[in-house]
Each structure stands twice: as structure tokens, then as C-alpha cells.
Design a protein around this motif. Structure first.
Motif, PDB file in Angstrom:
ATOM      1  N   ALA A  67     -10.310   0.858   6.580  1.00 54.55           N
ATOM      2  CA  ALA A  67      -9.094   1.465   6.041  1.00 54.55           C
ATOM      3  C   ALA A  67      -7.891   1.135   6.920  1.00 54.55           C
ATOM      4  CB  ALA A  67      -9.272   2.978   5.918  1.00 54.55           C
ATOM      5  N   GLU A  68      -8.092   1.181   8.232  1.00 53.58           N
ATOM      6  CA  GLU A  68      -7.015   0.834   9.155  1.00 53.58           C
ATOM      7  C   GLU A  68      -6.600  -0.626   8.971  1.00 53.58           C
ATOM      8  OE1 GLU A  68      -6.090   0.794  13.960  1.00 53.58           O
ATOM      9  OE2 GLU A  68      -8.042   1.461  13.248  1.00 53.58           O
ATOM     10  N   LEU A  69      -7.576  -1.506   8.839  1.00 53.03           N
ATOM     11  CA  LEU A  69      -7.288  -2.925   8.617  1.00 53.03           C
ATOM     12  C   LEU A  69      -6.554  -3.129   7.299  1.00 53.03           C
ATOM     13  CD1 LEU A  69      -7.528  -5.931   9.284  1.00 53.03           C
ATOM     14  CD2 LEU A  69      -9.777  -5.882   8.206  1.00 53.03           C
ATOM     15  N   ALA A  70      -7.000  -2.454   6.253  1.00 58.96           N
ATOM     16  CA  ALA A  70      -6.333  -2.587   4.951  1.00 58.96           C
ATOM     17  C   ALA A  70      -4.871  -2.178   5.051  1.00 58.96           C
ATOM     18  CB  ALA A  70      -7.064  -1.745   3.903  1.00 58.96           C
ATOM     19  N   GLY A  71      -4.597  -1.097   5.738  1.00 55.45           N
ATOM     20  CA  GLY A  71      -3.213  -0.658   5.920  1.00 55.45           C
ATOM     21  C   GLY A  71      -2.376  -1.682   6.667  1.00 55.45           C
ATOM     22  N   GLU A  72      -2.948  -2.251   7.721  1.00 55.10           N
ATOM     23  CA  GLU A  72      -2.229  -3.264   8.491  1.00 55.10           C
ATOM     24  C   GLU A  72      -1.952  -4.508   7.646  1.00 55.10           C
ATOM     25  OE1 GLU A  72      -4.491  -4.059  12.018  1.00 55.10           O
ATOM     26  OE2 GLU A  72      -4.321  -2.000  12.734  1.00 55.10           O
ATOM     27  N   LEU A  73      -2.936  -4.928   6.851  1.00 59.82           N
ATOM     28  CA  LEU A  73      -2.746  -6.113   6.003  1.00 59.82           C
ATOM     29  C   LEU A  73      -1.706  -5.868   4.925  1.00 59.82           C
ATOM     30  CD1 LEU A  73      -6.452  -7.316   5.648  1.00 59.82           C
ATOM     31  CD2 LEU A  73      -4.622  -8.409   6.967  1.00 59.82           C
ATOM     32  N   LEU A  74      -1.732  -4.679   4.313  1.00 60.28           N
ATOM     33  CA  LEU A  74      -0.726  -4.358   3.301  1.00 60.28           C
ATOM     34  C   LEU A  74       0.676  -4.353   3.902  1.00 60.28           C
ATOM     35  CD1 LEU A  74      -2.548  -1.552   1.309  1.00 60.28           C
ATOM     36  CD2 LEU A  74      -1.887  -3.804   0.449  1.00 60.28           C
ATOM     37  N   LYS A  75       0.812  -3.781   5.080  1.00 60.90           N
ATOM     38  CA  LYS A  75       2.111  -3.742   5.754  1.00 60.90           C
ATOM     39  C   LYS A  75       2.587  -5.161   6.082  1.00 60.90           C
ATOM     40  CE  LYS A  75       4.489  -1.707   9.685  1.00 60.90           C
ATOM     41  NZ  LYS A  75       4.351  -0.856  10.880  1.00 60.90           N
ATOM     42  N   SER A  77       1.735  -7.914   4.617  1.00 58.44           N
ATOM     43  CA  SER A  77       1.978  -8.721   3.421  1.00 58.44           C
ATOM     44  C   SER A  77       3.353  -8.474   2.828  1.00 58.44           C
ATOM     45  CB  SER A  77       0.899  -8.464   2.365  1.00 58.44           C
ATOM     46  OG  SER A  77       1.065  -7.193   1.774  1.00 58.44           O
ATOM     47  N   THR A  78       3.969  -7.365   3.142  1.00 65.25           N
ATOM     48  CA  THR A  78       5.309  -7.093   2.628  1.00 65.25           C
ATOM     49  C   THR A  78       6.391  -7.379   3.660  1.00 65.25           C
ATOM     50  OG1 THR A  78       5.182  -4.772   3.293  1.00 65.25           O
ATOM     51  CG2 THR A  78       4.468  -5.320   1.047  1.00 65.25           C
ATOM     52  N   ALA A  79       6.006  -7.653   4.911  1.00 70.14           N
ATOM     53  CA  ALA A  79       6.982  -7.876   5.972  1.00 70.14           C
ATOM     54  C   ALA A  79       7.699  -9.208   5.821  1.00 70.14           C
ATOM     55  CB  ALA A  79       6.303  -7.804   7.335  1.00 70.14           C
ATOM     56  N   THR A  80       7.002 -10.238   5.405  1.00 66.75           N
ATOM     57  CA  THR A  80       7.580 -11.574   5.262  1.00 66.75           C
ATOM     58  C   THR A  80       7.344 -12.045   3.838  1.00 66.75           C
ATOM     59  OG1 THR A  80       7.043 -12.041   7.566  1.00 66.75           O
ATOM     60  CG2 THR A  80       7.554 -13.925   6.153  1.00 66.75           C
ATOM     61  N   GLN A  81       8.414 -12.380   3.184  1.00 71.74           N
ATOM     62  CA  GLN A  81       8.302 -12.880   1.818  1.00 71.74           C
ATOM     63  C   GLN A  81       8.012 -14.375   1.838  1.00 71.74           C
ATOM     64  OE1 GLN A  81       8.193 -10.923  -0.876  1.00 71.74           O
ATOM     65  NE2 GLN A  81       8.329  -9.238   0.554  1.00 71.74           N
ATOM     66  N   VAL A  82       6.969 -14.768   1.155  1.00 75.96           N
ATOM     67  CA  VAL A  82       6.590 -16.169   1.037  1.00 75.96           C
ATOM     68  C   VAL A  82       6.960 -16.603  -0.363  1.00 75.96           C
ATOM     69  CG1 VAL A  82       4.664 -17.796   1.116  1.00 75.96           C
ATOM     70  CG2 VAL A  82       4.718 -15.836   2.676  1.00 75.96           C
ATOM     71  N   PRO A  83       7.652 -17.733  -0.513  1.00 75.90           N
ATOM     72  CA  PRO A  83       8.008 -18.196  -1.856  1.00 75.90           C
ATOM     73  C   PRO A  83       6.770 -18.349  -2.756  1.00 75.90           C
ATOM     74  CG  PRO A  83       9.096 -19.528  -0.188  1.00 75.90           C
ATOM     75  CD  PRO A  83       8.121 -18.633   0.533  1.00 75.90           C
ATOM     76  N   ASP A  84       6.901 -17.894  -3.989  1.00 73.49           N
ATOM     77  CA  ASP A  84       5.834 -17.979  -4.997  1.00 73.49           C
ATOM     78  C   ASP A  84       4.580 -17.197  -4.622  1.00 73.49           C
ATOM     79  OD1 ASP A  84       7.432 -19.656  -6.593  1.00 73.49           O
ATOM     80  OD2 ASP A  84       6.751 -21.410  -5.469  1.00 73.49           O
ATOM     81  N   CYS A  85       4.705 -16.224  -3.735  1.00 76.88           N
ATOM     82  CA  CYS A  85       3.558 -15.406  -3.352  1.00 76.88           C
ATOM     83  C   CYS A  85       4.031 -13.966  -3.232  1.00 76.88           C
ATOM     84  CB  CYS A  85       2.959 -15.895  -2.044  1.00 76.88           C
ATOM     85  SG  CYS A  85       1.495 -14.960  -1.561  1.00 76.88           S
ATOM     86  N   ASN A  86       3.996 -13.246  -4.337  1.00 76.35           N
ATOM     87  CA  ASN A  86       4.480 -11.876  -4.340  1.00 76.35           C
ATOM     88  C   ASN A  86       3.340 -10.914  -4.029  1.00 76.35           C
ATOM     89  OD1 ASN A  86       7.077 -12.623  -5.140  1.00 76.35           O
ATOM     90  ND2 ASN A  86       6.384 -12.800  -7.261  1.00 76.35           N
ATOM     91  N   ALA A  87       3.634  -9.923  -3.195  1.00 78.52           N
ATOM     92  CA  ALA A  87       2.639  -8.899  -2.895  1.00 78.52           C
ATOM     93  C   ALA A  87       2.325  -8.150  -4.186  1.00 78.52           C
ATOM     94  CB  ALA A  87       3.191  -7.941  -1.847  1.00 78.52           C
ATOM     95  N   ILE A  88       1.093  -7.734  -4.362  1.00 81.38           N
ATOM     96  CA  ILE A  88       0.670  -7.107  -5.612  1.00 81.38           C
ATOM     97  C   ILE A  88       0.520  -5.595  -5.466  1.00 81.38           C
ATOM     98  CG2 ILE A  88      -0.450  -9.157  -6.541  1.00 81.38           C
ATOM     99  CD1 ILE A  88      -3.123  -7.942  -5.594  1.00 81.38           C
ATOM    100  N   HIS A  89       1.128  -5.021  -4.477  1.00 87.54           N
ATOM    101  CA  HIS A  89       1.010  -3.571  -4.282  1.00 87.54           C
ATOM    102  C   HIS A  89       2.377  -2.925  -4.240  1.00 87.54           C
ATOM    103  CE1 HIS A  89       0.947  -5.748  -0.497  1.00 87.54           C
ATOM    104  NE2 HIS A  89       1.696  -4.802  -0.029  1.00 87.54           N
TER     105      HIS A  89
END
Length: 89
Positions: A67-75, A77-89
Motif C-alpha cells: 500500500a505504501e509503494l502504491a501511494g508512492e507510485l501514484l504520487k 506518476s502525477t509529479a511529472t507529465q510525460v507526453p502521450d502518457c496520462n495518469a489514469i487516477h
């Protein structure tokens, strides 16, 4: 590895850090970012196939770590926007 009745969060973190160092040294060198994703997928599969047979206390420790890892990955994934790769959460 400690005895079953001595398995604590501190033991988990210490043993996990030692194993992570071995994985980094043996599997992830040279640095290949996609290889890291494959290793993470393999570890999740290990959890699904094996960790579910552990005693409830150990499953709880694994669950909190995931759960801790999932939270870190979600955070992350939204910190840096990658072109053509939108976060799904």
C-alpha cells in the motif's frame, strides 16, 4: 531470517533492504528503466502466488508495504507529465 514469532516491521525492512541490494546488483545492472518495471511485476506476482499462504500477521506486513509503494507510485506518476502518457487516477 528471523523466527516466525519474531517477524516484525523492522525485520521486514532490514531483510528487504538486503534483498533489494542483491536484486539491484545482480538483476538491474546496467541500469535499464524498463527492467525495473519487470522486476516490480515479478515481485507482485510472487506476492500473489506465494505470500497469500503466509500467516495473517505476515500478510498484514506485506499489505502495508504494498500500500505504501502504491501511494508512492501514484504520487510520482502525477509529479511529472510525460507526453502521450496520462495518469489514469
Amino acid at each position: 531470517m528471523p523466527e516466525k514469532n519474531e517477524f516484525t516491521q523492522a525485520n521486514l525492512q532490514a531483510d528487504g533492504a538486503a534483498l533489494a541490494a542483491q536484486i539491484i546488483d545482480k538483476v538491474l545492472r546496467p541500469h535499464q528503466p524498463l527492467r525495473t518495471v519487470v522486476v516490480l511485476e515479478a515481485l507482485v506476482m510472487l506476492y500473489r502466488f506465494h505470500a497469500q499462504t503466509l500467516p495473517p500477521h505476515a500478510i498484514g506486513l506485506c499489505s502495508m508495504s504494498l500500500a505504501e509503494l502504491a501511494g508512492e507510485l501514484l504520487k510520482a506518476s502525477t509529479a511529472t507529465q510525460v507526453p502521450d502518457c496520462n495518469a489514469i487516477h
